[in-house]
Design a protein around this motif. Structure first.
Motif, PDB file in Angstrom:
ATOM      1  N   GLY A 171       0.855  -1.199   0.000  1.00  7.60           N
ATOM      2  CA  GLY A 171       0.000   0.000   0.000  1.00  7.60           C
ATOM      3  C   GLY A 171       0.878   1.232   0.000  1.00  7.60           C
ATOM      4  O   GLY A 171       1.801   1.321   0.816  1.00  7.60           O
ATOM      5  N   HIS A 172       0.654   2.168  -0.930  1.00  4.51           N
ATOM      6  CA  HIS A 172       1.533   3.355  -1.030  1.00  4.51           C
ATOM      7  C   HIS A 172       0.748   4.654  -0.922  1.00  4.51           C
ATOM      8  O   HIS A 172       0.980   5.606  -1.659  1.00  4.51           O
ATOM      9  N   SER A 173      -0.222   4.689   0.020  1.00  5.53           N
ATOM     10  CA  SER A 173      -1.016   5.916   0.163  1.00  5.53           C
ATOM     11  C   SER A 173      -0.189   7.017   0.814  1.00  5.53           C
ATOM     12  O   SER A 173       0.831   6.759   1.454  1.00  5.53           O
ATOM     13  N   VAL A 183      -0.167   6.558   4.786  1.00  2.00           N
ATOM     14  CA  VAL A 183       0.434   5.386   5.440  1.00  2.00           C
ATOM     15  C   VAL A 183       1.710   4.904   4.717  1.00  2.00           C
ATOM     16  O   VAL A 183       2.821   5.089   5.215  1.00  2.00           O
ATOM     17  N   HIS A 218       2.348  -2.321  -4.304  1.00  4.80           N
ATOM     18  CA  HIS A 218       1.080  -1.642  -4.599  1.00  4.80           C
ATOM     19  C   HIS A 218       0.321  -2.468  -5.621  1.00  4.80           C
ATOM     20  O   HIS A 218       0.690  -3.621  -5.880  1.00  4.80           O
ATOM     21  N   LEU A 232       3.467  -9.971  -5.602  1.00  5.84           N
ATOM     22  CA  LEU A 232       3.201  -9.630  -4.199  1.00  5.84           C
ATOM     23  C   LEU A 232       3.702 -10.717  -3.246  1.00  5.84           C
ATOM     24  O   LEU A 232       4.404 -10.432  -2.265  1.00  5.84           O
ATOM     25  N   ALA A 283      -1.349  -1.990   4.380  1.00  4.41           N
ATOM     26  CA  ALA A 283      -2.370  -0.931   4.464  1.00  4.41           C
ATOM     27  C   ALA A 283      -3.055  -0.816   3.107  1.00  4.41           C
ATOM     28  O   ALA A 283      -2.716   0.044   2.302  1.00  4.41           O
ATOM     29  N   VAL A 284      -3.990  -1.694   2.862  1.00  2.00           N
ATOM     30  CA  VAL A 284      -4.653  -1.745   1.561  1.00  2.00           C
ATOM     31  C   VAL A 284      -6.173  -1.566   1.696  1.00  2.00           C
ATOM     32  O   VAL A 284      -6.773  -0.709   1.049  1.00  2.00           O
ATOM     33  N   LYS A 333      -8.215  -4.659   1.839  1.00  2.00           N
ATOM     34  CA  LYS A 333      -8.784  -5.836   1.177  1.00  2.00           C
ATOM     35  C   LYS A 333      -8.610  -7.047   2.093  1.00  2.00           C
ATOM     36  O   LYS A 333      -7.474  -7.518   2.307  1.00  2.00           O
ATOM     37  N   LEU A 370      -6.074 -10.346   1.731  1.00  3.09           N
ATOM     38  CA  LEU A 370      -5.119 -10.133   0.623  1.00  3.09           C
ATOM     39  C   LEU A 370      -3.802 -10.887   0.884  1.00  3.09           C
ATOM     40  O   LEU A 370      -3.222 -11.485  -0.019  1.00  3.09           O
ATOM     41  N   ILE A 410      -8.667  -2.067   7.541  1.00  2.00           N
ATOM     42  CA  ILE A 410      -9.938  -2.210   8.277  1.00  2.00           C
ATOM     43  C   ILE A 410     -10.991  -2.610   7.254  1.00  2.00           C
ATOM     44  O   ILE A 410     -11.272  -1.854   6.316  1.00  2.00           O
ATOM     45  N   ASN A 411     -11.540  -3.812   7.397  1.00  2.00           N
ATOM     46  CA  ASN A 411     -12.551  -4.298   6.449  1.00  2.00           C
ATOM     47  C   ASN A 411     -13.734  -4.867   7.206  1.00  2.00           C
ATOM     48  O   ASN A 411     -13.550  -5.525   8.236  1.00  2.00           O
TER      49      ASN A 411
END
Ligand code: NDP
Length: 287
Positions: A162-164, A167, A186, A195, A208-209, A211, A214, A231-232
């Motif tokens: 995750g590359h937001s 985060v 990502h 991955l 930090a995705v 899903k 995953l 968080i899902n």
């Protein structure tokens, strides 16, 4: 279960005791201004947590609410007022914002010394220089959880999925500053089918995705530290991005979801507020 649980609440409670002492040393209790535009269920939960944590620490918490139809100009006007108000030391603008408001413009509008979320481009830039002023709260919470394991970060394989902006990207720099070897994965990594191979190398894995499932449990390297930010909602349960049952049989430490990163994020916000109050005090004393 083999892994030890990294519980954000426990660590947060320890940090809060230190924060209380720091607040006592300030000339007055700091004030956090929370700005909300419109109503959003998730935001309401986050606001409640902010208020409760602030009050528990003796921090003043003021909520400024605008209608969902508020214009960008109206919101900028409010932020400008809060920037100028010397009784307010920190500003948090709750996201998401309605579509008529450009997020980046608002983030840039918050005074750099009151940017307790650490999202202003100037504050993000300080992370590149290795001299952070404010770290984004979620990234900081992840880093605190990893540090609490007492692992030596030098040369460690850190894999971030995750590359937001809030985060993954800041965390990649934070760990680089510690001389860890950082890999950021990502959607492109997943779509290229790489991955799994990256995750399998991770001595510290941060996901930090958003899903569920995953990251498969059997991808986790033996003794890895696993921080699950995701968080899902799965039926009536909240789960992370990592298959917890399998992962916790291989990892040395793992965060539960809920109860891992989330509870610590608000504590980091308050720590940034106290830092902001100190920085503003120094600035006033200079003049
Ligand atoms: P974003 O949606 O901004 O970012 C998600 C990231 O995951 C993007 O970089 C995206 O890549 C990447 N991604 C999407 N699909 C895949 C895939 N199949 N494989 C690899 N990477 C993928 O989310 P946030 O960073 O804001 O949040 C992530 C999660 O963390 C969410 O579940 C959120 O609810 C939770 N969260 C929890 C917090 C807490 O305090 N506990 C605070 C903030 C967030 P690309 O952009 O290339 O598509």
């Amino acid at each position: 279960m083999k892994a030890k649980l990294l519980e954000g609440k426990l660590l947060g409670d320890r940090i809060k005791e230190e924060l209380k002492k720091e607040i006592e040393r300030l000339s007055s209790s700091p004030t956090l201004a929370a700005v909300q535009v419109g109503d959003n269920f998730a935001t309401e939960i986050y606001l409640k947590a902010q208020k409760k944590t602030a009050e528990g620490l003796g921090i003043n918490y003021r909520l400024f609410k605008l209608k969902t139809t508020a214009s960008e100009r109206e919101l900028m006007g409010l932020i400008e007022e809060l920037n100028q108000d010397s009784s307010i030391q920190g500003i948090i603008v709750q996201m998401p914002l309605p579509p008529q408001i450009e997020r980046q413009k608002i983030i840039k509008g918050v005074s750099v010394l009151k940017d307790v979320e650490g999202m202003h481009p100037e504050n993000l830039g300080y992370i590149i220089l290795g001299k952070p002023r404010f770290l984004p709260c979620t990234a900081e919470a992840v880093f605190e959880l990893v540090k609490s394991t007492n692992i030596n970060l030098y040369g460690k394989e850190v894999v971030i999925v995750g590359h937001s902006e809030i985060v993954g990207k800041p965390l990649s720099l934070i760990f680089l500053n510690e001389f860890s070897t950082v890999t950021v994965c990502h959607i492109g990594t997943s779509e290229a089918g790489h991955l799994e191979e990256h995750v399998k190398r991770a001595e510290i894995l941060i996901v930090a995705v958003g899903k569920a499932g995953l990251i498969k449990g059997d991808w986790i390297k033996e003794e890895a530290i696993v921080i699950d930010v995701g968080i899902n909602k799965l039926g009536d349960k909240i789960v992370g991005d990592v298959e917890f049952a399998g992962a916790s049989e291989r990892a040395s430490f793992i965060t539960p979801v809920p109860g891992g990163v989330g509870p610590l994020t608000v504590t980091m916000l308050m720590r940034n507020l106290i830092k902001a109050a100190k920085l503003q005090q120094i600035k006033e004393d200079e003049f």
